[in-house]
Enzyme design. Structure first.
Site, PDB file in Angstrom:
ATOM      1  CB  CYS A  64      -3.027  10.892   2.120  1.00 59.89           C
ATOM      2  SG  CYS A  64      -2.553   9.513   2.889  1.00 59.89           S
ATOM      3  CB  CYS A  68       4.751   9.944   3.017  1.00 64.64           C
ATOM      4  SG  CYS A  68       3.509   8.785   3.854  1.00 64.64           S
ATOM      5  CB  CYS A  71       3.507  11.480  -0.453  1.00 65.39           C
ATOM      6  SG  CYS A  71       1.989  10.769  -1.305  1.00 65.39           S
ATOM      7  CB  CYS A 110      -0.381  -1.513  -9.340  1.00 62.31           C
ATOM      8  SG  CYS A 110       0.856  -2.749  -9.997  1.00 62.31           S
ATOM      9  CB  CYS A 141      -0.892  -5.223  -7.670  1.00 60.04           C
ATOM     10  SG  CYS A 141       0.212  -4.480  -6.212  1.00 60.04           S
ATOM     11  CB  CYS A 201       4.286  -5.570  -4.005  1.00 63.03           C
ATOM     12  SG  CYS A 201       5.166  -4.394  -4.921  1.00 63.03           S
ATOM     13  NE  ARG A 273       7.084  -3.630 -10.572  1.00 65.35           N
ATOM     14  CZ  ARG A 273       6.580  -4.012  -9.794  1.00 65.35           C
ATOM     15  NH1 ARG A 273       5.969  -3.575  -8.627  1.00 65.35           N
ATOM     16  NH2 ARG A 273       5.879  -5.410  -9.912  1.00 65.35           N
TER      17      ARG A 273
HETATM   18  N1  SAM Z   1      -1.196   5.091   0.564  1.00 69.94           N
HETATM   19  C1  SAM Z   1      -0.595   4.118   0.416  1.00 69.94           C
HETATM   20  C2  SAM Z   1       0.749   3.763   1.310  1.00 69.94           C
HETATM   21  O1  SAM Z   1       1.331   4.660   1.423  1.00 69.94           O
HETATM   22  O2  SAM Z   1       0.654   2.783   1.639  1.00 69.94           O
HETATM   23  C3  SAM Z   1      -0.377   3.857  -1.177  1.00 69.94           C
HETATM   24  C4  SAM Z   1       0.131   4.659  -2.034  1.00 69.94           C
HETATM   25  S1  SAM Z   1       1.673   5.216  -1.885  1.00 69.94           S
HETATM   26  C5  SAM Z   1       1.606   6.648  -2.803  1.00 69.94           C
HETATM   27  C6  SAM Z   1       2.871   4.013  -2.531  1.00 69.94           C
HETATM   28  C7  SAM Z   1       4.257   4.121  -2.419  1.00 69.94           C
HETATM   29  O3  SAM Z   1       4.553   4.932  -3.623  1.00 69.94           O
HETATM   30  C8  SAM Z   1       5.035   4.946  -1.204  1.00 69.94           C
HETATM   31  O4  SAM Z   1       5.148   4.148  -0.134  1.00 69.94           O
HETATM   32  C9  SAM Z   1       6.272   5.310  -1.818  1.00 69.94           C
HETATM   33  O5  SAM Z   1       7.172   4.235  -1.448  1.00 69.94           O
HETATM   34  C10 SAM Z   1       6.021   5.675  -3.197  1.00 69.94           C
HETATM   35  N2  SAM Z   1       6.042   6.886  -3.498  1.00 69.94           N
HETATM   36  C11 SAM Z   1       5.182   8.049  -3.520  1.00 69.94           C
HETATM   37  N3  SAM Z   1       5.610   9.069  -3.683  1.00 69.94           N
HETATM   38  C12 SAM Z   1       6.779   9.000  -4.206  1.00 69.94           C
HETATM   39  C13 SAM Z   1       7.569   9.888  -4.928  1.00 69.94           C
HETATM   40  N4  SAM Z   1       7.259  11.068  -4.976  1.00 69.94           N
HETATM   41  N5  SAM Z   1       8.748   9.574  -5.562  1.00 69.94           N
HETATM   42  C14 SAM Z   1       9.049   8.093  -5.307  1.00 69.94           C
HETATM   43  N6  SAM Z   1       8.299   7.159  -4.571  1.00 69.94           N
HETATM   44  C15 SAM Z   1       7.292   7.646  -4.321  1.00 69.94           C
HETATM   45 FE1  SF4 Z   2      -0.752   8.906   1.943  1.00 73.03          FE
HETATM   46 FE2  SF4 Z   2       1.290   9.375   0.111  1.00 73.03          FE
HETATM   47 FE3  SF4 Z   2       1.940   8.464   2.522  1.00 73.03          FE
HETATM   48 FE4  SF4 Z   2       0.458   6.843   0.878  1.00 73.03          FE
HETATM   49  S1  SF4 Z   2       2.483   7.843   0.630  1.00 73.03           S
HETATM   50  S2  SF4 Z   2       0.111   7.035   3.062  1.00 73.03           S
HETATM   51  S3  SF4 Z   2      -0.874   8.391  -0.321  1.00 73.03           S
HETATM   52  S4  SF4 Z   2       0.918  10.507   2.360  1.00 73.03           S
END
Ligand code: SAM
Ligand code: SF4
Ligand code: DTB
Length: 326
Positions: A64, A68, A71, A110, A141, A201, A273
């Site tokens: 990606c 973040c 992530c 989802c 979802c 959501c 949730r």
């Molecule tokens: N890439 C898309 C986005 O970020 O909008 C969708 C997938 S992203 C993985 C969805 C959500 O998962 C993130 O916004 C975050 O809130 C949650 N998430 C991701 N990694 C996480 C982690 N290590 N611990 C807790 N929540 C996490």
């Molecule tokens: Fe990409 Fe992870 Fe951020 Fe979603 S949460 S935009 S998968 S880096």
């Protein structure tokens, strides 16, 4: 005198005007008073002995372009996490997994993709996934990053029930975690989804080293939207090795329960949730989350890239607590 139109249950009004001081006062309540109040509100709108089960699948993992900090899927962390990127999954594989999820007891499926936003060339595949999963009798979802108007419309027409897009944290703390897209861009996507008639959501993560004020700020952002999100996932950070947040101090479980309780009080009708982080949580903490108003969980042994409790373990906990799937 007639009750104001926005009041649904007299003792738990649906409000969109929460102030920072009020929400901080909720967080500062004695734990017992807070959980009692959350359970009181919960019972006005929800069956306290039912929990909805949503199952996740990663339809496109890793690589990606966003940064973040929490992530595992950001390309920026690839060298340290070692996570291999995949292409978008074939529709048939998604449907086979969805069928299994339904047989296991999930009611919502989802589908998540590690994208900034979907590419137009992927839309036909995404539409086929939504249609196929819906045909199995599951709620659908997706979480695909930011959407434009045209993509939103196509997903709505395909029958998408929910779109997940989290604000993640407060506007103030957001810049410490993500620099590649703005808080406002997230809100814009939520508004677009809502306007297209798709259920929203949206929630976030706690335990990233934020202050209690940031938890309050995140919940104020969500509750003060024109409409409350239909689902509010509250994730406890899964500290993935190789991500910038891998060494953040683990939060006190009672503080996590507090965040669930405050979300429940502020958004009485929403599905709150208990999301990521259950693998690291003991049964008693999870039971407290249900007592504090959590009405839904992620079910199935995998979240997106990290493990989640096995179905039989969850069902054993439900048995002990007299809970049943909604
Ligand atoms: N890439 C898309 C986005 O970020 O909008 C969708 C997938 S992203 C993985 C969805 C959500 O998962 C993130 O916004 C975050 O809130 C949650 N998430 C991701 N990694 C996480 C982690 N290590 N611990 C807790 N929540 C996490
Ligand atoms: Fe990409 Fe992870 Fe951020 Fe979603 S949460 S935009 S998968 S880096
Ligand atoms: C949400 O709020 N949590 C889910 C879902 N929406 C997409 C994702 C949790 C991911 C946890 C870390 C992982 O498995 O990669």
């Amino acid at each position: 005198m007639n009750a104001p139109a926005h009041i649904d249950a007299p003792n738990a009004p649906i409000r969109h005007d929460w102030t920072r001081a009020e929400v901080m006062a909720l967080f500062e309540k004695p734990f017992m008073d807070l959980v009692f109040e959350a359970q009181r509100v919960h019972r006005l709108y929800h069956d306290p002995n039912k929990v909805q089960l949503s199952q996740l699948i990663s339809i496109k993992t890793g690589g990606c372009a966003e940064d973040c900090g929490y992530c595992s899927q950001s390309a920026k962390h690839k060298k340290t996490t070692g996570l291999e990127a995949t292409k978008l999954m074939e529709v048939e594989r998604v449907l086979t997994a969805a069928k299994k999820a339904k047989e296991g007891g999930a009611s919502r499926y989802c589908m998540g993709a590690a994208w900034t936003s979907p590419k137009d060339r992927d839309m036909d595949t995404l539409v086929a996934m939504v249609e196929g999963v819906k045909d199995l009798g599951l709620e659908t979802c997706m979480t695909l990053g930011m959407l434009d108007d045209c993509q939103t419309k196509r997903l709505k027409e395909a029958g998408l029930d929910y779109y997940n897009h989290n604000v993640d944290t407060s506007e103030e703390f957001y810049g410490e975690i993500i620099t590649t897209r703005t808080y406002q861009e997230r809100i814009d996507t939520l508004n677009r989804v809502r306007e297209a008639g798709i259920n929203v959501c949206s929630g976030g993560i706690v335990g990233m080293g934020e202050k209690v004020e940031d938890r309050a700020g995140m919940l104020i952002t969500l509750a003060n939207l024109d409409e409350h999100p239909n689902s509010v996932p509250i994730n406890m950070l899964v500290a993935v090795p190789g991500t910038p947040l891998e060494n953040v101090e683990r939060m006190d479980p009672f503080d996590f329960v507090r965040a669930i309780a405050v979300a429940r009080i502020m958004m009485p009708k929403a599905e709150v949730r208990l999301s990521a982080g259950r693998q690291e949580m003991d049964e008693s903490t999870q039971a407290l989350c249900f007592l504090a108003g959590a009405s839904s969980i992620f079910y199935g042994e995998q979240l997106l890239t990290t493990p989640n409790p096995e179905n039989n373990k969850d069902m054993a906990l439900f048995g002990k607590l007299g809970l049943s799937p909604a």
